[in-house]
Motif scaffolding. Structure first.
Motif: not given
Length: 113
Positions: A25, A29, A71, A73, A76-77, A97
């Motif tokens: 978060s 992302f 991933r 999107n 957001n994982t 990131n």
């Protein structure tokens, strides 16, 4: 504020599997490369896998063919599917990131009989 929360670690026997998750978060992302690192006591963090915004994945040689990064999107994982685990995979695993300097608390993976 960038936040990364890893989960899914645990104790597994050699040859077993685990799936790690990292919920992110504080940034867009889907626009960023995401990575998984691991670290054992007394050693520097090692880059394990990278996934681009479009889903292109790369791996360190020691996990090729055994680990898979993916991933979602929408959620957001970022995930790390780990198969055929070996004792040498024992470490604390972190997602990251690269555009930001923040790290989560990590999740411990222990491979032992």
């Amino acid at each position: 504020q960038v936040q990364l929360k890893e989960s899914g670690g645990g104790l597994v026997q050699p040859g077993g599997s685990l799936r790690l998750s990292c919920v992110a978060s504080g940034f867009i992302f889907g626009a960023y490369v995401m990575t998984w690192y691991r670290q054992t006591s007394g050693k520097e963090r090692e880059l394990v896998a990278t996934i681009s915004a479009s889903g292109f994945a790369t791996y360190v040689d020691s996990v090729k063919g055994r680990f898979a990064i993916s991933r979602d999107n929408v959620k957001n994982t970022v995930y790390l599917q780990m198969n055929s685990l070996k004792p040498d995979d024992t470490a604390v695993y972190y997602c990251n990131n690269p555009a930001y300097g923040s790290w989560g608390q990590g999740t411990q993976v222990t491979v032992s009989s």
